[in-house]
Design a protein around this motif. Structure first.
Motif, short mmCIF file in Angstrom:
data_model
loop_
_atom_site.label_atom_id
_atom_site.label_comp_id
_atom_site.label_asym_id
_atom_site.label_seq_id
_atom_site.Cartn_x
_atom_site.Cartn_y
_atom_site.Cartn_z
N TYR A 84 2.33 1.23 -1.55
CA TYR A 84 2.26 -0.14 -1.82
C TYR A 84 3.74 -0.62 -2.18
O TYR A 84 4.57 0.21 -2.45
N ASP A 85 3.90 -1.83 -1.94
CA ASP A 85 5.48 -2.49 -2.26
C ASP A 85 5.04 -3.82 -2.93
O ASP A 85 3.97 -4.12 -2.91
N THR A 86 6.03 -4.57 -2.79
CA THR A 86 5.82 -5.98 -3.24
C THR A 86 5.04 -6.92 -2.51
O THR A 86 4.50 -7.79 -2.88
N LYS A 87 4.75 -6.25 -1.16
CA LYS A 87 4.07 -7.20 -0.29
C LYS A 87 2.50 -7.23 -0.62
O LYS A 87 1.57 -8.02 -0.30
N ASN A 88 2.13 -5.84 -1.06
CA ASN A 88 0.59 -5.62 -1.06
C ASN A 88 0.30 -4.79 -2.19
O ASN A 88 -0.79 -3.91 -2.37
N TYR A 89 1.05 -5.16 -3.32
CA TYR A 89 1.07 -4.44 -4.68
C TYR A 89 -0.41 -4.86 -5.45
O TYR A 89 -0.88 -3.95 -6.34
N ILE A 90 -0.94 -5.86 -5.25
CA ILE A 90 -2.15 -6.14 -5.83
C ILE A 90 -3.36 -5.22 -5.41
O ILE A 90 -3.82 -4.59 -6.34
N LYS A 91 -3.53 -5.01 -4.25
CA LYS A 91 -4.38 -4.17 -3.82
C LYS A 91 -4.13 -2.70 -4.07
O LYS A 91 -4.92 -1.77 -4.38
N GLY A 92 -2.83 -2.34 -3.63
CA GLY A 92 -2.28 -0.98 -4.05
C GLY A 92 -2.51 -0.57 -5.50
O GLY A 92 -2.99 0.61 -5.78
N LYS A 93 -1.96 -1.65 -6.59
CA LYS A 93 -2.31 -1.09 -7.66
C LYS A 93 -3.79 -0.71 -8.12
O LYS A 93 -4.18 0.13 -9.06
N ALA A 94 -4.53 -1.82 -7.72
CA ALA A 94 -6.04 -1.59 -7.85
C ALA A 94 -6.61 -0.42 -7.35
O ALA A 94 -7.48 0.59 -8.03
N ALA A 95 -6.22 0.00 -6.10
CA ALA A 95 -6.80 1.36 -5.56
C ALA A 95 -6.19 2.56 -6.24
O ALA A 95 -7.07 3.38 -6.58
N ASN A 96 -5.31 2.54 -6.68
CA ASN A 96 -4.41 3.78 -7.37
C ASN A 96 -5.05 3.77 -8.82
O ASN A 96 -5.32 4.81 -9.39
N LYS A 97 -5.48 2.62 -9.74
CA LYS A 97 -6.26 2.70 -10.79
C LYS A 97 -7.47 3.18 -10.41
O LYS A 97 -7.78 4.20 -11.39
N LYS A 98 -8.27 2.59 -9.76
CA LYS A 98 -9.58 3.09 -9.39
C LYS A 98 -9.47 4.73 -9.32
O LYS A 98 -10.40 5.61 -9.73
N ALA A 99 -8.57 5.35 -8.40
CA ALA A 99 -8.71 6.68 -8.07
C ALA A 99 -8.06 7.37 -9.45
O ALA A 99 -8.63 8.69 -9.56
N LEU A 100 -7.25 6.92 -10.12
CA LEU A 100 -6.93 7.57 -11.37
C LEU A 100 -8.03 7.72 -12.36
O LEU A 100 -8.27 8.81 -12.98
N GLN A 101 -8.73 6.75 -12.34
CA GLN A 101 -9.85 6.83 -13.39
C GLN A 101 -10.95 7.72 -12.84
O GLN A 101 -11.45 8.50 -13.58
#
Length: 475
Positions: free
Chosen positions: A264-281
């Motif tokens: 992700y980058d500044t254009k799609n960070y909301i979905k990117g951060k959410a997906a990485n959080k779910k994967a980490l959990q």
């Protein structure tokens, strides 16, 4: 301008901490700004064979080590546009690891002297020799005592950077003549508090002394931070300055990092951060919840990193707030045990991995919402900068480089949450303010975007070093 950068470690060849990161990144940033920077380091046996295969043998010389001389092979390799010189001596460097050997004083005295001895063989005379930490602190001493007036060595300036003042290279005075080869007329340059002190010699003899952040340069003038060297530093404060480190933003890049679940980058960070959080959990076996803030911790588990504060109040935060923690690190037994017990009590809320797994560290930087770093002292710190690079909001104590890189978002302009006193409940207050900020989802998105847009690259730092080098050459 030609700079010879002297380090006992450098990425990607060999590294154990922040110095390796700096020596692997700053010279490349200087090269991009048309500074002729080259690096010299020991040829350790543990350097991967793939790197050794690309090294070219230049020549061999003998280096004085007190009354005797030792072989030194000179090898050269190019990496990321930078020429690296590797100094070979199997007696000193054909060993596992970098530090912690019984004869480290002799090993790095040899290295410090060899740095100067190789110059006539390079067909490349530096204008500045930039040394780092106690392992190369004798180079300025040897230069000022034995080389400054020698043909081919004229008018070289020396810089000494303190990355962590706690590690000074202290040894008994019996080393002076038999190992270090320093005459009685120069004992005063290296002796301090009844011992040989390598770092003291670097401070005394270098033309300029720097640290890895402006705040740390001020802090080490205070006895609470200086580990006994404040009298010397205050006497030499006229040549002391601090320049904040940067990070390799190509290496730490959420847009291209292969270790994280979704780029992700500044254009799609909301979905990117959410997906990485779910994967980490999921990876850590925790409850998968987007509504709960996830706080990441990647660190050596040691008291001075703030783990005594965490031990006092983190369980309280789990009772009083809906929050999760994910911890990666190893260190002191009491803190490893504390987090294991916390995980056993709250498996849905606390994920832990004892050890250091670089790939997991990246997953935490990308998947966590916040990053906790409440250090008692932190010369610079790189983790808070990496966290910003991944849009993870730092919670830090205002010390050293943490103070210089993170500002509190209480006024709506900062990039993190900070506290000043080294106090468990002050830290807890900063955590709670961050948790409250997370509940304001629109405001949190703005804060995450601001973090992603912070410039933590070496560009600004490299320009500061160049400014310092130019001023030094004018003197």
């Amino acid at each position: 301008m030609k700079v010879l950068y002297v380090a006992s470690e450098a990425l990607p060849f060999m590294a154990s901490g922040g110095l390796g990161d700096v020596a692997g990144s700053l010279p490349a940033a200087l090269r991009k700004r048309l500074i002729g920077c080259r690096v010299v380091m020991p040829l350790y046996d543990s350097i991967k064979q793939e790197y050794k295969d690309k090294m070219k043998f230049i020549t061999s010389i003998s280096v004085p080590v007190s009354w005797r001389r030792q072989y030194c092979g000179i090898f050269e390799a190019k990496y990321n546009g930078v020429i690296y010189y590797f100094l070979d001596n199997q007696y000193y460097f054909k060993r596992e690891g970098i530090y912690g050997h019984y004869d480290d004083a002799e090993r790095f005295a040899f290295f410090s002297r060899a740095v100067l001895e190789i110059i006539p063989q390079l067909d490349w005379k530096p204008d500045i020799i930039h040394c780092n930490d106690w392992q190369s602190a004798l180079t300025p001493l040897y230069y000022s005592c034995y080389y400054a007036q020698a043909p081919g060595y004229e008018n070289i300036k020396t810089v000494f950077t303190i990355h962590n003042i706690q590690y000074q290279g202290k040894y008994g005075n019996e080393l002076l003549d038999d190992v270090l080869g320093i005459g009685p007329e120069n004992y005063n340059l290296i002796q301090y508090d009844g011992l040989v002190n390598f770092m003291k010699a670097g401070i005394e003899c270098a033309n300029k002394v720097t640290t890895v952040s402006p705040t740390y340069a001020k802090e080490i003038l205070d006895p609470w931070f200086s580990h006994g060297l404040d009298p010397i530093l205050n006497q030499r404060s006229w040549k002391l300055c601090g320049i904040l480190n940067g990070i390799d933003t190509d290496n730490y890049n959420p847009k291209t990092d292969p270790n994280i679940a979704v780029n992700y980058d500044t254009k799609n960070y909301i979905k990117g951060k959410a997906a990485n959080k779910k994967a980490l959990q999921e990876y850590m076996g925790m409850a998968v919840r987007d509504d709960v803030p996830l706080i990441g911790i990647v660190s050596r588990l040691a008291g001075h990193k703030g783990f005594d504060l965490m031990k006092e109040v983190l369980e309280k935060s789990l009772w009083e707030r809906d929050v999760q923690y994910v911890v990666l690190g190893s260190g002191e037994w009491q803190y490893e045990s504390f987090f294991r017990e916390l995980h056993d009590k709250y498996p849905d809320k606390v994920g832990i991995c004892i050890g250091f797994v670089p790939e997991l560290a990246r997953k935490i930087y990308a998947g966590a919402d916040m990053f906790l770093m409440p250090s008692k002292s932190e010369p610079c710190g790189l983790s808070q900068m990496v966290a910003l690079r991944y849009g993870t909001i730092p919670i830090v104590r205002e010390t050293g480089g943490l103070k210089d890189s993170i500002t509190d978002s209480g006024d709506g302009e900062g990039n993190g949450f900070t506290f000043s006193n080294y106090d468990a409940y002050d830290m807890l207050g900063a955590i709670y303010r961050a948790v409250e900020g997370y509940q304001n989802r629109d405001g949190w998105k703005i804060l995450v975007k601001r973090a992603l847009e912070c410039d933590m690259s070496w560009g600004k730092s490299a320009n500061e070093y160049i400014k310092m080098y130019k001023a030094l050459l004018k003197d």
